[in-house]
Each structure stands twice: as structure tokens, then as C-alpha cells.
Design a protein around this motif. Structure first.
Motif, PDB file in Angstrom:
ATOM      1  N   VAL A 178       1.649   6.510  -6.373  1.00  7.75           N
ATOM      2  CA  VAL A 178       0.872   8.303  -7.488  1.00  7.75           C
ATOM      3  C   VAL A 178       1.397   9.234  -6.949  1.00  7.75           C
ATOM      4  O   VAL A 178       1.213   9.608  -7.610  1.00  7.75           O
ATOM      5  CB  VAL A 178      -0.909   7.546  -6.455  1.00  7.75           C
ATOM      6  CG1 VAL A 178      -1.425   8.846  -6.504  1.00  7.75           C
ATOM      7  CG2 VAL A 178      -0.974   6.938  -6.779  1.00  7.75           C
ATOM      8  N   GLU A 179       1.984   9.238  -5.887  1.00 10.24           N
ATOM      9  CA  GLU A 179       3.175  11.046  -5.726  1.00 10.24           C
ATOM     10  C   GLU A 179       3.652  11.008  -5.813  1.00 10.24           C
ATOM     11  O   GLU A 179       3.329  12.679  -6.700  1.00 10.24           O
ATOM     12  CB  GLU A 179       3.085  10.255  -3.950  1.00 10.24           C
ATOM     13  CG  GLU A 179       3.811  11.475  -3.030  1.00 10.24           C
ATOM     14  CD  GLU A 179       4.076  11.505  -2.104  1.00 10.24           C
ATOM     15  OE1 GLU A 179       5.288  11.780  -0.804  1.00 10.24           O
ATOM     16  OE2 GLU A 179       3.679  10.807  -1.053  1.00 10.24           O
TER      17      GLU A 179
ATOM     18  N   GLY B  25       2.340   1.826  -3.307  1.00 11.48           N
ATOM     19  CA  GLY B  25       1.362   2.099  -4.287  1.00 11.48           C
ATOM     20  C   GLY B  25       0.774   3.683  -4.298  1.00 11.48           C
ATOM     21  O   GLY B  25       1.171   4.559  -5.370  1.00 11.48           O
ATOM     22  N   ALA B  26       1.252   4.245  -2.817  1.00 12.59           N
ATOM     23  CA  ALA B  26       0.969   5.656  -2.679  1.00 12.59           C
ATOM     24  C   ALA B  26       2.226   6.512  -3.021  1.00 12.59           C
ATOM     25  O   ALA B  26       1.735   7.427  -3.703  1.00 12.59           O
ATOM     26  CB  ALA B  26       1.378   5.716  -0.814  1.00 12.59           C
ATOM     27  N   ALA B  27       3.600   5.527  -2.636  1.00 14.63           N
ATOM     28  CA  ALA B  27       4.545   6.452  -3.804  1.00 14.63           C
ATOM     29  C   ALA B  27       4.852   6.797  -4.615  1.00 14.63           C
ATOM     30  O   ALA B  27       5.052   7.656  -5.472  1.00 14.63           O
ATOM     31  CB  ALA B  27       5.782   5.626  -3.149  1.00 14.63           C
TER      32      ALA B  27
ATOM     33  N   SER C 142       0.594  -1.065   0.280  1.00 14.99           N
ATOM     34  CA  SER C 142       0.023   0.088  -0.297  1.00 14.99           C
ATOM     35  C   SER C 142       0.889   1.828  -0.093  1.00 14.99           C
ATOM     36  O   SER C 142       0.660   2.030  -0.651  1.00 14.99           O
ATOM     37  CB  SER C 142      -0.776   0.173   1.627  1.00 14.99           C
ATOM     38  OG  SER C 142       0.262  -0.020   1.822  1.00 14.99           O
ATOM     39  N   ALA C 143       2.046   1.328   0.782  1.00 15.01           N
ATOM     40  CA  ALA C 143       2.946   2.646   1.250  1.00 15.01           C
ATOM     41  C   ALA C 143       3.316   2.597  -0.518  1.00 15.01           C
ATOM     42  O   ALA C 143       3.876   3.899  -0.695  1.00 15.01           O
ATOM     43  CB  ALA C 143       3.891   1.835   1.806  1.00 15.01           C
TER      44      ALA C 143
ATOM     45  N   LYS D 292       9.533   5.097  -2.660  1.00 12.02           N
ATOM     46  CA  LYS D 292       9.760   5.219  -4.280  1.00 12.02           C
ATOM     47  C   LYS D 292      10.576   4.038  -5.148  1.00 12.02           C
ATOM     48  O   LYS D 292      10.337   4.164  -5.934  1.00 12.02           O
ATOM     49  CB  LYS D 292       9.795   6.855  -3.897  1.00 12.02           C
ATOM     50  CG  LYS D 292      10.499   7.250  -5.574  1.00 12.02           C
ATOM     51  CD  LYS D 292      10.821   8.727  -5.149  1.00 12.02           C
ATOM     52  CE  LYS D 292      11.272   9.173  -6.691  1.00 12.02           C
ATOM     53  NZ  LYS D 292      11.666  10.764  -6.246  1.00 12.02           N
TER      54      LYS D 292
ATOM     55  N   TRP E 276       3.557   9.852  -9.566  1.00 12.03           N
ATOM     56  CA  TRP E 276       3.590   9.932 -10.991  1.00 12.03           C
ATOM     57  C   TRP E 276       4.194  10.388 -11.628  1.00 12.03           C
ATOM     58  O   TRP E 276       4.646   9.798 -12.308  1.00 12.03           O
ATOM     59  CB  TRP E 276       2.196   9.569 -10.757  1.00 12.03           C
ATOM     60  CG  TRP E 276       1.428   9.500 -12.192  1.00 12.03           C
ATOM     61  CD1 TRP E 276       0.873   9.911 -13.144  1.00 12.03           C
ATOM     62  CD2 TRP E 276       1.614   7.689 -12.799  1.00 12.03           C
ATOM     63  NE1 TRP E 276       0.419   8.747 -14.232  1.00 12.03           N
ATOM     64  CE2 TRP E 276       1.230   8.049 -13.679  1.00 12.03           C
ATOM     65  CE3 TRP E 276       1.747   6.865 -11.924  1.00 12.03           C
ATOM     66  CZ2 TRP E 276       0.561   6.812 -14.694  1.00 12.03           C
ATOM     67  CZ3 TRP E 276       1.607   5.435 -12.412  1.00 12.03           C
ATOM     68  CH2 TRP E 276       0.903   5.896 -13.268  1.00 12.03           C
TER      69      TRP E 276
END
Lengths: 271, 254
Positions: free
Chosen positions: A55-56, A51-53, A48-49, A231, A58
Motif C-alpha cells: 500500500v505504502e 500488505g502494508a509495504a 500484514s507487513a 517491499k 503502491w
């Protein structure tokens, strides 16, 4: 044939669903274990982390992915043209093959990491992309050359005699016999080279290092230095996806070109 | 058929020795008449394929000579059928059959009618766009024969073309070949190791010895064409088979 029952809808669905289910199970366990043992994100981030990285970051990751992909594609296309052209020259002139082939092997067996600094110095740090291109090309070139040479040479001797009987010119032998015969070999070489071009681009970026390079490999180094492990994983994921994408695209091309006549690509359904 | 008695191929004292020192044939003289059907029969590995390739000028002779009296004395007038169908797997049947004319750079419009005619002749109409792997062994061989005939050759050379096929397909193709020969009025030289096949097909059988091959018998089969199953069952056929068989055995030293 024997694989007649391999084509039922259930079997086909299983082919997609099984790996998918395994992947989801793996990701869920990963997420759970990270939470359960409270593993720090700079050791192993949860999916999940990551995935968040993704998106952040992108926008910047996409720019980097495109930079790497551009070098990869260019190197691959140049390797394809160069490899096929040199292989054709080799089959036309035994003398040329004897003289040049050892050097092609030397180029192939020398680790690209070892030549990279030299190429960078020669080309200059202000033109890093050219250096990356040369390095990726060196890695991608040889499988095309050796596969094409093999394919051009392994024509059916009876077909060669047939062409001789009808007074075919060298050009006709090349375009109507040798190149079509080499097509499956060239495509197999392309599948290897496609992956290698990406590896070559990444390795070259690692060596080129700070500031100059802007590709995904450099994002990985940069994120690692800053301990931004999520990342780092996100960039790694994009690299894998690029590799998989290249492989599938080339496999699809192979299928398209060979499915009617070559045993390696015959439609299972058509059997 | 061979009544014209005008020689098409004249082989004079020909010999062929390979670089390794193996002699395929030596001191071989033979005349093949225009319009004739001649079989070359010999034990396996006796050099009969080499002789056929020498007739097609695919390999040279070491001494002696092989002369043609073809219309233009060129390659165009020879058709060659190999042991295997030898089709290009990447090309459709029609591309395979029209290959000799494409190599001669004939315009597509001139090729199409000839190609269609040939495909009809060997009973392959409707399979124009099939790839070789989609066809049976017999169909592939018929396509190979169509390709050899498309240049309208004065001389058709066949190198054990039906050896790999089953008995029924083989007999069918034997009949097809005879029908084609009578219609096309070309000369046929047919290499085989089957006594029965050679007697059924030929006007004349040249029996070769073991390597180095020399001619041990030159037998005329005086039976009218068209030949049918009836000929296969006749005492005359059995007599010829016995005669040819004996000649074949006399050339082997076991």
C-alpha cells in the motif's frame, strides 16, 4: 462422459474454495509464527507487513510493474510475429530451414544471463529498454518457432492429398490447411512464451542493474540492498500476479479459439 | 448404366514400384466405362489403394499409362473419398463440404445452393454448423461423400470408405451410395476388401491378387437396380458371393 459428476456446483465451488482455504490457512500460520517467534521483518516479514509495504509503495510499484509489463508484452508480441513468420518460411523452404534452424537452437540454448551484458553494451546503456526487449524476445521466441513449425508440418496426409486433388495453391494450403492445423500448437507455444517473456524481462533487468532499469526486478534488487524486505516481497508478489495474469489471459484465448473443435479445449459441460 | 460403353478411364499396362523396391501392381490393364459402378476387390495390402490413388493422379505410375476422358481432363472432375472421413476438424460441416468449390475460388453466392443441395442429398440438413467431432462416424462419412460430389465429378473414387463403420450404418450407406450414384449419373470406382459389399453394390467386380497385384477375375453382376434387402437374400446373390470369394482366394498363395 466420465467427468459428468465433475460439474456439479459443489465440485466447482470446491475447485475454487479448496485452494483459497489452503492459502488463507497458510497466510494465517505465517502471520502467527512470525508473531510467536518474534521473527525480524528483515528476515521474514509477516503478510500484514508485506500488505502494508504494498500500500505504502503502491504508486512507485505500479510504475515499475507497468515498465516490466510493457517490455514483456512487446517482446511477446514480437516473438509471436517473428516465430510464426519464420516457421512459415521454414515450411516453404527446406533450404532455409536447414540453414537457419541450428542458429535458432544456439540462440535458445545460450543462457540469456550470459548474453545480457553483451547486448547491453551493443545497444547502449542509454537505450536499456531496447536491450531488455531484445533479451526478453530471445527467450520468448523459440517455443513459438518450434511449436508453429511442428503444427504446420503435422497436417493430415489425406487432407494434403485432398488439397492437391483440387489443385490448391501453396497460399491456400498454408492459410486453409497448415495454419488452422497449427493453431493449437501456436497457442501452446504462446502459453510457454508468455511466461518466458516475463522471465526474460526480469533477468535482463537484473543484469542491466543500477539506475537504468525501472522495472519490478530492479525494485527487488534495490529493496534488497536497503534491507526493505517487505517491499521486496511486495514486488515479488506483483511479479507473480503478472505471470499468473498472462497465463490466464492466454489460457482464456486458447479456450475461446479451440473450444468448438480441439480435444484439448472442449467444454467439459458440453460433453 | 454402363450401357453407353464409352471408356472414361483407360489403364494400359500400368505398373507402380515404390522407391524401396516394393511393387504395388504390375502389367495392369483395365477400362472403366462412363456411368459404371466398378468395385476393386483384393486382399489387404495388395495395392488397391495405390491403384486408386494412381487413377486420381495423386501418385504417378512407374510404367504404362492411365488416361482419362473427362470433360475438361482436369482434377475438378474427380471426387475422392478416403478410408477416414478426412474432414477439417476446425471447420464446420458446411465449410468442409464446400471446400472443393472454395479452393476453386467460386463466389460464396454460387457455392451456397450447391452446398445445401449436397447436404440434403446425404441427409445432413440441419447440421450445417456442427463441427466434425460433434458427429457420428456415419455422418462424417456422409459429409465426406457430399464433399466429393459437390464438384459434380464424372468419376467418384472411394477407398474402403465404410470399413470402419458398424454393419447397420454400413448397409445404410451402401444404399445411400447406390441412390446417389443413380441420381448423379457419375462413374464410381469402389475399393473394398468385403466380398458381400462389392457384390451388393457393383455392376462389375475386378478381383486383384496379392502384391504385386494383377487382375485375377473380372466379374459382371447382372442384377437390376435398385437393389434391396431382397437381393441380399436371393440365391443369385449367394452364387455371386461364392464366385467372387473363390476368385479372391485363387489370388492368394497360402
Amino acid at each position: 462422459m466420465a467427468d459428468a459428476n465433475q460439474n456439479t456446483p459443489a465440485q466447482r465451488a470446491a475447485k475454487i474454495l479448496l485452494p483459497l482455504a489452503l492459502g488463507l490457512f497458510f497466510l494465517a500460520s505465517w502471520e502467527g509464527l512470525v508473531a510467536l517467534y518474534d521473527i525480524k521483518p528483515f528476515v521474514l516479514p509477516a503478510p500484514s507487513a508485506i500488505g502494508a509495504a504494498l500500500v505504502e509503495n503502491w504508486a512507485s510499484l505500479m510504475v515499475s510493474a507497468w515498465a516490466t509489463l510493457r517490455v514483456t508484452i512487446l517482446a511477446f508480441v514480437l516473438a509471436l510475429i517473428g516465430g510464426v513468420a519464420l516457421a512459415v518460411l521454414f515450411t516453404q523452404s527446406r533450404l532455409l530451414e536447414l540453414a537457419l534452424f541450428p542458429y535458432a537452437v544456439v540462440l535458445q540454448v545460450t543462457p540469456v544471463v550470459a548474453i545480457a551484458p553483451l547486448i547491453l553494451i551493443w545497444v547502449g546503456f542509454d537505450r536499456v529498454e531496447t536491450a531488455l526487449l531484445i533479451l526478453a524476445w530471445i527467450v520468448a521466441f523459440f517455443p513459438i518457432l518450434s511449436n508453429t513449425t511442428l503444427g504446420l508440418k503435422s497436417t493430415d496426409p489425406n487432407l494434403r492429398e485432398l488439397f492437391q486433388l483440387y489443385g490448391a495453391s501453396r497460399w491456400q494450403v498454408l492459410t486453409r490447411l497448415q495454419l488452422p492445423n497449427a493453431t493449437p500448437y501456436i497457442l501452446a507455444g504462446m502459453k510457454i512464451s508468455g511466461g518466458l517473456a516475463l522471465i526474460g524481462a526480469v533477468v535482463a533487468e537484473f543484469v542491466a542493474g543500477s539506475g537504468a532499469a525501472t522495472g519490478l526486478a530492479w525494485r527487488i534488487v534495490e529493496a534488497g540492498n536497503r534491507l526493505q524486505i517487505p517491499k521486496m516481497f511486495a514486488a515479488l508478489l506483483l511479479l507473480s500476479l503478472l505471470g499468473v495474469g498472462i497465463f490466464f489471459l492466454l489460457s482464456w484465448l486458447e479456450h475461446l479459439l479451440l473450444r468448438r473443435w480441439h480435444e484439448s479445449a472442449i467444454d467439459q459441460n458440453a460433453r | 448404366m454402363g450401357d453407353a460403353q464409352s471408356p472414361l478411364v483407360t489403364i494400359d499396362q500400368a505398373a507402380k514400384t515404390f522407391e524401396g523396391g516394393v511393387t504395388a501392381f504390375e502389367n495392369l490393364s483395365l477400362t472403366i466405362d462412363r456411368g459404371s459402378f466398378t468395385s476393386i476387390l483384393g486382399p489387404s495390402g495388395c495395392g488397391k489403394s495405390t491403384l486408386l490413388r494412381a487413377i486420381a493422379n495423386l501418385t504417378g505410375v512407374t510404367s504404362g499409362s492411365i488416361g482419362w476422358k473427362l470433360e475438361d481432363n482436369g482434377h475438378d472432375s474427380i471426387g475422392f473419398v478416403f478410408q477416414e472421413p478426412t474432414l477439417m476438424p476446425w471447420a464446420t460441416l458446411q465449410r468442409n463440404v464446400s471446400l472443393p468449390l472454395e479452393l476453386a475460388r467460386l463466389p460464396a453466392a454460387a457455392i451456397a445452393p450447391k452446398r445445401d443441395h449436397m447436404l440434403a442429398l446425404v441427409d445432413l440438413s440441419g447440421f450445417e454448423n456442427a463441427y466434425p467431432r460433434e458427429l457420428s462416424g456415419g455422418m462424417k462419412m456422409r459429409a465426406s461423400i457430399a464433399r466429393a460430389l459437390i464438384t459434380d465429378p464424372a468419376l467418384l473414387l472411394l477407398d474402403e470408405p465404410f470399413a470402419a463403420l458398424d454393419e447397420i450404418t454400413r448397409e445404410k450407406l451402401n444404399d445411400d451410395l447406390l441412390a446417389i450414384w443413380q441420381r448423379q449419373a457419375c462413374s464410381v470406382v469402389f475399393v473394398t476388401h468385403s466380398v458381400y459389399e462389392s457384390v451388393y453394390l457393383s455392376e462389375r467386380i475386378i478381383v486383384l491378387s496379392e502384391r504385386p497385384a494383377r487382375i485375377v477375375a473380372d466379374i459382371s453382376i447382372d442384377a437390376p437396380y435398385p437393389r434391396t434387402q431382397e437381393f441380399r437374400l436371393s440365391p443369385q446373390y449367394a452364387d455371386y458371393c461364392r464366385q467372387v470369394s473363390q476368385a479372391l482366394r485363387s489370388g492368394i498363395s497360402i
